[in-house]
Design a protein around this motif. Structure first.
Motif, PDB file in Angstrom:
ATOM      1  N   ASP A  42       0.826  -1.212   0.000  1.00  0.00           N
ATOM      2  CA  ASP A  42       0.000   0.000   0.000  1.00  0.00           C
ATOM      3  C   ASP A  42       0.859   1.261   0.000  1.00  0.00           C
ATOM      4  O   ASP A  42       0.342   2.363  -0.226  1.00  0.00           O
ATOM      5  N   HIS A  43       2.160   1.108   0.199  1.00  0.00           N
ATOM      6  CA  HIS A  43       3.085   2.241   0.162  1.00  0.00           C
ATOM      7  C   HIS A  43       3.926   2.274  -1.116  1.00  0.00           C
ATOM      8  O   HIS A  43       4.362   3.355  -1.528  1.00  0.00           O
ATOM      9  N   VAL A  44       4.161   1.116  -1.733  1.00  0.00           N
ATOM     10  CA  VAL A  44       5.064   1.074  -2.895  1.00  0.00           C
ATOM     11  C   VAL A  44       4.398   0.555  -4.167  1.00  0.00           C
ATOM     12  O   VAL A  44       5.053   0.463  -5.207  1.00  0.00           O
ATOM     13  N   GLY A  45       3.125   0.233  -4.116  1.00  0.00           N
ATOM     14  CA  GLY A  45       2.461  -0.328  -5.294  1.00  0.00           C
ATOM     15  C   GLY A  45       2.524   0.576  -6.511  1.00  0.00           C
ATOM     16  O   GLY A  45       2.565   0.108  -7.655  1.00  0.00           O
ATOM     17  N   ALA A  46       2.515   1.891  -6.288  1.00  0.00           N
ATOM     18  CA  ALA A  46       2.539   2.856  -7.403  1.00  0.00           C
ATOM     19  C   ALA A  46       3.946   3.258  -7.802  1.00  0.00           C
ATOM     20  O   ALA A  46       4.110   4.122  -8.673  1.00  0.00           O
ATOM     21  N   LEU A  47       4.969   2.647  -7.200  1.00  0.00           N
ATOM     22  CA  LEU A  47       6.350   3.067  -7.466  1.00  0.00           C
ATOM     23  C   LEU A  47       6.707   2.933  -8.941  1.00  0.00           C
ATOM     24  O   LEU A  47       7.283   3.848  -9.546  1.00  0.00           O
ATOM     25  N   ALA A  48       6.390   1.800  -9.544  1.00  0.00           N
ATOM     26  CA  ALA A  48       6.773   1.580 -10.941  1.00  0.00           C
ATOM     27  C   ALA A  48       6.148   2.633 -11.850  1.00  0.00           C
ATOM     28  O   ALA A  48       6.819   3.176 -12.743  1.00  0.00           O
ATOM     29  N   ALA A  49       4.872   2.930 -11.623  1.00  0.00           N
ATOM     30  CA  ALA A  49       4.191   3.918 -12.462  1.00  0.00           C
ATOM     31  C   ALA A  49       4.816   5.304 -12.308  1.00  0.00           C
ATOM     32  O   ALA A  49       5.003   6.034 -13.288  1.00  0.00           O
ATOM     33  N   LEU A  50       5.163   5.679 -11.085  1.00  0.00           N
ATOM     34  CA  LEU A  50       5.756   7.002 -10.858  1.00  0.00           C
ATOM     35  C   LEU A  50       7.190   7.070 -11.369  1.00  0.00           C
ATOM     36  O   LEU A  50       7.637   8.118 -11.846  1.00  0.00           O
ATOM     37  N   LYS A  51       7.920   5.956 -11.283  1.00  0.00           N
ATOM     38  CA  LYS A  51       9.268   5.941 -11.859  1.00  0.00           C
ATOM     39  C   LYS A  51       9.205   6.107 -13.368  1.00  0.00           C
ATOM     40  O   LYS A  51       9.988   6.855 -13.966  1.00  0.00           O
ATOM     41  N   ASP A  52       8.258   5.410 -13.994  1.00  0.00           N
ATOM     42  CA  ASP A  52       8.113   5.520 -15.445  1.00  0.00           C
ATOM     43  C   ASP A  52       7.749   6.947 -15.852  1.00  0.00           C
ATOM     44  O   ASP A  52       8.238   7.464 -16.865  1.00  0.00           O
ATOM     45  N   ALA A  53       6.887   7.584 -15.050  1.00  0.00           N
ATOM     46  CA  ALA A  53       6.389   8.916 -15.407  1.00  0.00           C
ATOM     47  C   ALA A  53       7.401  10.024 -15.128  1.00  0.00           C
ATOM     48  O   ALA A  53       7.421  11.043 -15.828  1.00  0.00           O
TER      49      ALA A  53
END
Length: 293
Positions: free
Chosen positions: A80-91
């Motif tokens: 719930d803290h890192v699930g969006a990491l990949a998307a934000l790194k890509d963006a």
């Protein structure tokens, strides 16, 4: 929590250079949702990307539009803290920053599994590793790492401009779940003491509202845990031998969805007491039989 309005999807101003975007992942373990923090001005650090949720990712990216994201800071590796990491790194192209990979707080015993492993991103590896008291800065903001293992072995808090982003170590809506072997009660209590070494005006937690009297809050949390420990010892003296027996008495009336977490919290206390020689166990884990040493 009754007074906390998460304003899901909005960037809420907390301080001149700190904003909060709360994800809509409401639940019994996440409260009103996971808080993502934005630190800085033209150059910004994002603390805890949040869950893998398209609406949340879009809200965070909208909040930093036109600015340069320099770092993606991670308090710990629960999804719930890192699930969006990949998307934000890509963006954004920004590097991730954290203490290290997810790991168990202690070695697994033969035949034992980690019941919380599903909740962790075991593939995560930070691009930049920070240790306790190390400082990271861009042109607009500077943060200092505060090592706070306990909830997980790799948990970090971040001190910035008199505030402390406390992740799940100190929360604004609930006590922190300590679930062996994912976490350690002994380490958690030591990390509460570690927080008391520093003066912070406010804690900004991973869930729930800001904590305006942090020293008072940490002292109360520490006292609560030690009271719970004494109550567990009293149940052993009274004849309870299994974790579920203790949970039925000490957590009477608890939401059934939280009984598993309560059992793991009791186990965390019992493991600490075994380490200290105050309790004996016939084996390891949630199914062990415990008695006063």
């Amino acid at each position: 929590m009754a007074d906390f309005d998460p304003k899901h999807g909005e960037a809420v101003r907390i301080a001149p250079s700190i904003h909060r975007v709360t994800a809509p992942n409401v639940g019994p373990f996440t409260g009103a949702g996971t808080n993502t923090y934005l630190l800085g001005g033209d150059e910004v650090m994002i603390v805890d990307p949040g869950p893998d949720n398209e609406a949340h990712v879009a809200a965070v990216l909208k909040a930093v539009e036109g600015r340069t994201v320099t770092h993606l800071l991670i308090t710990h590796t629960h999804r719930d803290h890192v699930g969006a990491l990949a998307a934000l790194k890509d963006a954004t192209g920004a590097p991730s920053v954290g203490e290290g990979r997810h790991r168990d707080a202690r070695p697994l015993h033969p035949g034992e599994t980690n019941p919380f492993l599903y909740a962790s991103d075991t593939d995560y590896a930070p691009d930049i590793v920070l240790a306790d008291k190390q400082v990271l800065a861009n042109k607009d903001v500077s943060v200092e790492a505060v090592a706070t293992p306990g909830h997980t072995a790799n948990h970090l808090a971040f001190a910035v401009e008199g505030q402390c982003l406390s992740g799940d170590h100190v929360m604004g809506w609930s006590t922190t779940v300590i679930a062996p072997p994912d976490g350690s009660m002994r380490a958690y209590l030591a990390s509460l003491d570690r927080l008391l070494e520093d003066e912070h005006a406010t804690y900004l937690p991973g869930h729930g509202p800001a904590i305006d009297e942090p020293r008072k809050a940490v002292t109360a949390m520490r006292s609560h845990r030690l009271m719970r420990e004494r109550a567990i010892l009293e149940r052993l003296v009274a004849g309870d031998r299994k974790v579920p027996e203790i949970v039925d008495v000490l957590y009477r009336g608890i939401d059934d969805r939280l009984k598993g977490a309560a059992g793991l919290s009791v186990l965390a206390h019992l493991e600490k007491l075994v380490e200290e020689g105050l309790v004996a166990a016939d084996t390891h884990g949630i199914d062990a039989t415990f008695q006063p040493a």
